[in-house]
Design an enzyme around this catalytic site. Structure first.
Site, PDB file in Angstrom:
ATOM      1  N   HIS A   1      -4.554  14.676  -9.546  1.00  0.00           N
ATOM      2  CA  HIS A   1      -4.728  13.261  -9.882  1.00  0.00           C
ATOM      3  C   HIS A   1      -3.806  12.812 -11.008  1.00  0.00           C
ATOM      4  O   HIS A   1      -3.466  11.624 -11.093  1.00  0.00           O
ATOM      5  CB  HIS A   1      -6.191  12.997 -10.261  1.00  0.00           C
TER       6      HIS A   1
ATOM      7  N   ASP B   1       0.843  -1.195   0.000  1.00  0.00           N
ATOM      8  CA  ASP B   1       0.000   0.000   0.000  1.00  0.00           C
ATOM      9  C   ASP B   1       0.882   1.250   0.000  1.00  0.00           C
ATOM     10  O   ASP B   1       1.828   1.358   0.798  1.00  0.00           O
ATOM     11  CB  ASP B   1      -0.908   0.007   1.231  1.00  0.00           C
TER      12      ASP B   1
ATOM     13  N   GLU C   1      -4.727   2.261  -4.391  1.00  0.00           N
ATOM     14  CA  GLU C   1      -3.278   2.413  -4.327  1.00  0.00           C
ATOM     15  C   GLU C   1      -2.613   1.188  -3.727  1.00  0.00           C
ATOM     16  O   GLU C   1      -1.503   1.248  -3.211  1.00  0.00           O
ATOM     17  CB  GLU C   1      -2.894   3.658  -3.515  1.00  0.00           C
TER      18      GLU C   1
ATOM     19  N   ASN D   1      -2.635  13.112  -4.241  1.00  0.00           N
ATOM     20  CA  ASN D   1      -3.717  13.589  -5.107  1.00  0.00           C
ATOM     21  C   ASN D   1      -4.200  14.976  -4.694  1.00  0.00           C
ATOM     22  O   ASN D   1      -4.489  15.829  -5.542  1.00  0.00           O
ATOM     23  CB  ASN D   1      -4.888  12.608  -5.080  1.00  0.00           C
TER      24      ASN D   1
ATOM     25  N   ASP E   1      -1.557   9.517 -10.844  1.00  0.00           N
ATOM     26  CA  ASP E   1      -1.452   8.444 -11.833  1.00  0.00           C
ATOM     27  C   ASP E   1       0.003   8.139 -12.166  1.00  0.00           C
ATOM     28  O   ASP E   1       0.392   6.983 -12.330  1.00  0.00           O
ATOM     29  CB  ASP E   1      -2.199   8.841 -13.106  1.00  0.00           C
TER      30      ASP E   1
END
Length: 395
Positions: A254, A241, A284, A249, A258
């Protein structure tokens, strides 16, 4: 099929053009042989052969484009020009019938030989076998034409006249039609197989990161679990994680998020061993399946991934949504590790155990790993069966 291919601009359109010209050439030749047209038959026969060679050249170009090879777009034009020039000169100068037949046969041999060369298969899979079969069919026509050319050279004038009878050519043309039909059907089959493989990849791959999605991960886990349980080898599982990903973000946008996900997925994949499988488990979170891996080996690999992610900044320079001058972001991960040595082979138990250990790693401050190694060490010696290890491969 023609209209649909034209609308879609698919590779089939190249084959259709070639087949249409091939059929037109056959029509011109056989109409000329039935005395339905006036004029010397040699002119019509030469024109028919020129159209046929043109069609075969276009068809071969379609094959080359289908296979991803370099397409010689001037090759059909060169073939047509050569045949027209040779036939025009030889017919006007009343050249011997032997040389007219021989020159046309040699050009056709080159065209079909080019098709055979373009269909040579590579590999040992189904598609490669199909290409080899198509290659053999085109090579068979080339050999048949070469045999005819040899007969033209060796026969005397009387035998040559009988050899030029249209019925003999009809057999050759019929064989060519059958070859084109078979090759086209086989290539359409290859297109179908590739389309199915593409759909399967789309269905099982995560579009953003390129690793397996949840569905693909579940299928891979089911297969690995069945094999591991059957041969009694341990199976490991990690859930990785990204720490504080929501802040990335919120702060950077965002698009940067990505980029971070793709970069971390690539970094993790590069750190894995052969046979390990990675998939995107959640937003994630990434899941790693490890065959023949016990609790200690799972911890070693988890620590290796954690350390590599920690020391590998993610380059975010050039992202359009960036409003700051930040060039790179340092990321960390928390990892939950588990193996069948402590929770058994059940997939639910493996996923649940890794998820619980991930929660422990987060509770203990993140950027760390958690596993059931203490539980394994506390097992009675007689209940712990040694398994084949390969920790040295990942240390």
């Amino acid at each position: 099929m023609i209209f649909g291919a034209y609308q879609q601009r698919t590779l089939i359109m190249h084959w259709v053009r070639g087949l249409l010209l091939f059929a037109l050439g056959l029509g011109v030749y056989f109409i000329a042989q039935t005395s339905l047209v006036d004029g010397p038959q040699g002119v019509y026969a030469a024109s028919a052969v020129t159209i046929i060679a043109w069609g075969v050249s276009l068809y071969v170009n379609g094959i080359r484009m289908f296979r991803g090879y370099r397409v010689y777009r001037y090759w059909p034009l060169l073939v047509v020009t050569t045949l027209l020039a040779c036939n025009a000169v030889m017919l006007n100068t009343h050249t011997s019938e032997r040389w007219i037949l021989l020159s046309n046969l040699l050009v056709l041999i080159c065209v079909f030989g080019d098709g055979s060369r373009s269909l040579v298969g590579h590999g040992k899979d189904f598609v490669a076998h199909v290409f080899w079969l198509c290659c053999s069919l085109f090579a068979g026509i080339s050999l048949l034409l070469a045999f005819m050319a040899t007969k033209v050279v060796l026969n005397d004038h009387v035998s040559l006249h009988s050899f030029s009878d249209w019925r003999i050519h009809a057999y050759v043309m019929s064989a060519s039609v059958l070859v084109f039909t078979a090759v086209t059907a086989l290539l359409l089959l290859v297109m179908h197989v590739r389309a199915q493989a593409g759909l399967q990849a789309i269905a099982t791959l995560d579009v953003l990161t390129g690793v397996l999605n949840r569905r693909g991960l579940q299928e891979a886990a089911t297969r690995m679990q069945a094999v591991s349980q059957r041969i009694r080898l341990p199976m490991g599982l990690l859930i990785v994680d990204l720490d504080y990903f929501k802040k990335v973000n919120d702060v950077y946008g965002h698009l940067v998020g990505d980029v971070v996900l793709k970069s971390c997925a690539g970094t993790i994949r590069a750190a894995l061993r052969g046979g390990d499988v990675i998939g995107r488990y959640g937003g994630e979170e990434f899941c790693i399946l490890m065959p023949n891996t016990g609790e200690q080996e799972a911890m070693i690999l988890a620590e290796r991934i954690r350390r590599i992610i920690e020391v590998t900044p993610v380059n975010i320079a050039g992202v359009e949504s960036m409003s700051s001058d930040t060039q790179a972001i340092k990321c960390t991960v928390s990892v939950g590790a588990v193996s069948s040595e402590t929770v058994g082979y059940g997939l639910e138990g493996l996923f649940a155990g890794a998820d619980q250990n991930l929660y422990k790693a987060k509770q203990n401050g993140r950027n760390r790993i958690a596993s059931n190694i203490d539980q394994l060490l506390n097992k009675p010696p007689e209940s712990h069966k040694p398994a084949k290890r390969h920790a040295s491969l990942i240390a």
